[in-house]
Scaffold this motif. Structure first.
Motif, PDB file in Angstrom:
ATOM      1  N   TRP A  85      12.795 -10.548   4.742  1.00  0.00           N
ATOM      2  CA  TRP A  85      11.990  -9.372   5.095  1.00  0.00           C
ATOM      3  C   TRP A  85      12.797  -8.083   4.943  1.00  0.00           C
ATOM      4  CZ3 TRP A  85       6.889  -9.893   5.966  1.00  0.00           C
ATOM      5  CH2 TRP A  85       6.404 -11.135   6.380  1.00  0.00           C
ATOM      6  N   GLY A  86      12.198  -7.134   4.266  1.00  0.00           N
ATOM      7  CA  GLY A  86      12.781  -5.802   4.197  1.00  0.00           C
ATOM      8  C   GLY A  86      13.875  -5.600   3.177  1.00  0.00           C
ATOM      9  N   ARG A  87      14.180  -6.616   2.369  1.00  0.00           N
ATOM     10  CA  ARG A  87      15.223  -6.442   1.358  1.00  0.00           C
ATOM     11  C   ARG A  87      14.805  -5.364   0.357  1.00  0.00           C
ATOM     12  NH1 ARG A  87      18.518 -11.319   1.683  1.00  0.00           N
ATOM     13  NH2 ARG A  87      19.581 -10.821  -0.268  1.00  0.00           N
ATOM     14  N   PRO A  88      15.760  -4.560  -0.134  1.00  0.00           N
ATOM     15  CA  PRO A  88      15.407  -3.508  -1.099  1.00  0.00           C
ATOM     16  C   PRO A  88      14.842  -4.085  -2.397  1.00  0.00           C
ATOM     17  CG  PRO A  88      17.580  -3.105  -0.156  1.00  0.00           C
ATOM     18  CD  PRO A  88      17.178  -4.496   0.261  1.00  0.00           C
ATOM     19  N   VAL A  89      13.776  -3.471  -2.878  1.00  0.00           N
ATOM     20  CA  VAL A  89      13.209  -3.777  -4.189  1.00  0.00           C
ATOM     21  C   VAL A  89      13.517  -2.574  -5.090  1.00  0.00           C
ATOM     22  CG1 VAL A  89      11.093  -4.186  -5.496  1.00  0.00           C
ATOM     23  CG2 VAL A  89      11.397  -5.226  -3.237  1.00  0.00           C
ATOM     24  N   LEU A  90      14.138  -2.849  -6.234  1.00  0.00           N
ATOM     25  CA  LEU A  90      14.639  -1.796  -7.105  1.00  0.00           C
ATOM     26  C   LEU A  90      13.876  -1.743  -8.429  1.00  0.00           C
ATOM     27  CD1 LEU A  90      18.470  -2.549  -6.714  1.00  0.00           C
ATOM     28  CD2 LEU A  90      16.972  -1.289  -5.155  1.00  0.00           C
ATOM     29  N   ALA A  91      13.873  -0.598  -9.064  1.00  0.00           N
ATOM     30  CA  ALA A  91      13.296  -0.461 -10.397  1.00  0.00           C
ATOM     31  C   ALA A  91      14.145  -1.237 -11.399  1.00  0.00           C
ATOM     32  CB  ALA A  91      13.223   1.004 -10.798  1.00  0.00           C
ATOM     33  N   SER A  92      13.491  -2.030 -12.257  1.00  0.00           N
ATOM     34  CA  SER A  92      14.203  -2.839 -13.250  1.00  0.00           C
ATOM     35  C   SER A  92      14.771  -2.003 -14.387  1.00  0.00           C
ATOM     36  CB  SER A  92      13.258  -3.883 -13.850  1.00  0.00           C
ATOM     37  OG  SER A  92      13.159  -4.999 -13.011  1.00  0.00           O
ATOM     38  N   ALA A  93      14.153  -0.864 -14.629  1.00  0.00           N
ATOM     39  CA  ALA A  93      14.595   0.041 -15.687  1.00  0.00           C
ATOM     40  C   ALA A  93      14.037   1.422 -15.357  1.00  0.00           C
ATOM     41  CB  ALA A  93      14.116  -0.428 -17.063  1.00  0.00           C
ATOM     42  N   ALA A  94      14.558   2.433 -15.996  1.00  0.00           N
ATOM     43  CA  ALA A  94      14.070   3.789 -15.768  1.00  0.00           C
ATOM     44  C   ALA A  94      12.634   3.918 -16.253  1.00  0.00           C
ATOM     45  CB  ALA A  94      14.965   4.790 -16.491  1.00  0.00           C
ATOM     46  N   GLY A  95      11.869   4.763 -15.588  1.00  0.00           N
ATOM     47  CA  GLY A  95      10.485   4.957 -16.009  1.00  0.00           C
ATOM     48  C   GLY A  95       9.754   5.897 -15.084  1.00  0.00           C
ATOM     49  N   THR A  96       8.428   5.933 -15.243  1.00  0.00           N
ATOM     50  CA  THR A  96       7.564   6.792 -14.450  1.00  0.00           C
ATOM     51  C   THR A  96       6.576   5.947 -13.668  1.00  0.00           C
ATOM     52  OG1 THR A  96       7.729   8.572 -16.083  1.00  0.00           O
ATOM     53  CG2 THR A  96       5.905   8.700 -14.528  1.00  0.00           C
ATOM     54  N   VAL A  97       6.457   6.207 -12.384  1.00  0.00           N
ATOM     55  CA  VAL A  97       5.549   5.448 -11.517  1.00  0.00           C
ATOM     56  C   VAL A  97       4.108   5.805 -11.862  1.00  0.00           C
ATOM     57  CG1 VAL A  97       4.834   5.020  -9.135  1.00  0.00           C
ATOM     58  CG2 VAL A  97       7.251   5.390  -9.675  1.00  0.00           C
ATOM     59  N   GLY A 163       8.260  -7.859   1.234  1.00  0.00           N
ATOM     60  CA  GLY A 163       7.354  -8.224   2.308  1.00  0.00           C
ATOM     61  C   GLY A 163       6.445  -9.365   1.930  1.00  0.00           C
ATOM     62  N   SER A 164       5.275  -9.411   2.570  1.00  0.00           N
ATOM     63  CA  SER A 164       4.326 -10.499   2.351  1.00  0.00           C
ATOM     64  C   SER A 164       2.899  -9.998   2.504  1.00  0.00           C
ATOM     65  CB  SER A 164       4.611 -11.652   3.333  1.00  0.00           C
ATOM     66  OG  SER A 164       3.893 -12.806   2.972  1.00  0.00           O
ATOM     67  N   THR A 165       2.637  -8.767   2.046  1.00  0.00           N
ATOM     68  CA  THR A 165       1.281  -8.233   2.107  1.00  0.00           C
ATOM     69  C   THR A 165       0.430  -8.820   0.981  1.00  0.00           C
ATOM     70  OG1 THR A 165       2.013  -6.304   0.824  1.00  0.00           O
ATOM     71  CG2 THR A 165       1.967  -6.079   3.220  1.00  0.00           C
ATOM     72  N   GLY A 166      -0.876  -8.730   1.129  1.00  0.00           N
ATOM     73  CA  GLY A 166      -1.774  -9.304   0.139  1.00  0.00           C
ATOM     74  C   GLY A 166      -1.867 -10.812   0.294  1.00  0.00           C
ATOM     75  N   ASN A 167      -2.171 -11.484  -0.805  1.00  0.00           N
ATOM     76  CA  ASN A 167      -2.319 -12.943  -0.793  1.00  0.00           C
ATOM     77  C   ASN A 167      -0.946 -13.572  -0.983  1.00  0.00           C
ATOM     78  OD1 ASN A 167      -3.264 -15.551  -0.876  1.00  0.00           O
ATOM     79  ND2 ASN A 167      -4.081 -15.394  -2.947  1.00  0.00           N
ATOM     80  N   SER A 168      -0.196 -13.638   0.109  1.00  0.00           N
ATOM     81  CA  SER A 168       1.177 -14.113   0.058  1.00  0.00           C
ATOM     82  C   SER A 168       1.431 -15.065   1.217  1.00  0.00           C
ATOM     83  CB  SER A 168       2.142 -12.922   0.146  1.00  0.00           C
ATOM     84  OG  SER A 168       3.466 -13.345   0.345  1.00  0.00           O
ATOM     85  N   GLY A 169       2.133 -16.172   0.932  1.00  0.00           N
ATOM     86  CA  GLY A 169       2.395 -17.152   1.971  1.00  0.00           C
ATOM     87  C   GLY A 169       3.702 -16.944   2.697  1.00  0.00           C
ATOM     88  N   ALA A 170       4.627 -16.198   2.082  1.00  0.00           N
ATOM     89  CA  ALA A 170       5.940 -15.964   2.677  1.00  0.00           C
ATOM     90  C   ALA A 170       6.530 -14.718   2.018  1.00  0.00           C
ATOM     91  CB  ALA A 170       6.858 -17.162   2.452  1.00  0.00           C
ATOM     92  N   PRO A 171       7.506 -14.068   2.661  1.00  0.00           N
ATOM     93  CA  PRO A 171       8.072 -12.853   2.069  1.00  0.00           C
ATOM     94  C   PRO A 171       8.749 -13.148   0.730  1.00  0.00           C
ATOM     95  CG  PRO A 171       9.384 -13.575   3.953  1.00  0.00           C
ATOM     96  CD  PRO A 171       8.130 -14.390   3.965  1.00  0.00           C
ATOM     97  N   HIS A 172       8.316 -12.448  -0.288  1.00  0.00           N
ATOM     98  CA  HIS A 172       8.881 -12.598  -1.623  1.00  0.00           C
ATOM     99  C   HIS A 172       8.407 -11.430  -2.470  1.00  0.00           C
ATOM    100  CE1 HIS A 172       4.807 -14.046  -2.474  1.00  0.00           C
ATOM    101  NE2 HIS A 172       5.079 -13.928  -3.773  1.00  0.00           N
TER     102      HIS A 172
END
Length: 216
Positions: A85-97, A163-172
């Motif tokens: 839970w709460g681990r940082p999720v990073l951009a895989s490459a530079a870009g525009t959101v 996290g685990s929002t949406g249709n998720s069974g565990a944090p991933h």
């Protein structure tokens, strides 16, 4: 006595009609230009693959996997050590959101209530355009993304938390790479992940090289 009623000089009417035709023509040209600006890039072939890295912190080892029914090329990422839970999720490459919001519904799974009700879809998610018709998607984030639509992000910049929002069974982290309209096999650090079809369960462990400039 009869009075003749007129609505203006005939030449005035002709000038007004000509002006109207010119304005309509200009509007049509502008509309065609707008459509071309949107459609033409979609018809161009994709550019070279960006130098994607794992969307997690430098030096961490994560398990990547898929399972029957997951959909071809979709990847789920789980940390091999420590709290998920709460681990940082990073951009895989530079870009525009291009997307930063909610996909489907959130549900009620939180660190305090990990077995709460599932939501629908991807929950909190982010989509990044990397140019050349390449994009990445990051789903099931814990909370609202840390980035906004239109924001330019660097490779390795934090965009959310696991996290685990949406249709998720565990944090991933559910992760995708797309070329044009199609999902493709994910590549990290210049090599394919090996996760392609979802006809069988498959896992692999990879170590992130999504490191700050100058750091090995």
């Amino acid at each position: 006595m009869l009075w003749r009623v007129t609505n203006g000089h005939p030449r005035t009417h002709r000038r007004a009609r000509r002006l109207l035709r010119v304005l309509l023509a200009l509007a049509a040209v502008a509309a065609l230009a707008a459509v071309a600006a949107f459609v033409v890039p979609l018809l161009l072939p994709p550019g070279p693959r960006p130098p994607f890295q794992l969307p997690v912190a430098c030096g961490e080892t994560w398990q990547l996997g898929t399972y029957p029914g997951h959909d071809d090329y979709d990847v789920d990422l789980f940390p091999t050590e420590g709290e998920s839970w709460g681990r940082p999720v990073l951009a895989s490459a530079a870009g525009t959101v291009t997307v930063a919001g909610i996909n489907g519904s959130l549900g009620g799974r939180t660190p305090e209530n990990p077995d709460g009700p599932r939501g629908r879809g991807g929950g909190y998610w982010v989509k990044i355009d990397h140019g050349g018709r390449w994009e990445t998607q990051y789903l099931h984030l814990l909370e609202p993304p840390l980035v906004r639509v239109g924001q330019r992000v660097a490779r390795g910049e934090q965009i959310g938390r696991l996290g685990s929002t949406g249709n998720s069974g565990a944090p991933h982290l559910h992760y995708e790479q797309r070329r044009g309209w199609q999902k493709v096999e994910t590549w990290f650090d210049g090599a394919p992940s090996g996760i392609t079809h979802d006809d069988a369960e498959y896992t692999v462990r990879l170590t992130s090289n999504n490191c700050p400039a100058g750091q090995p």
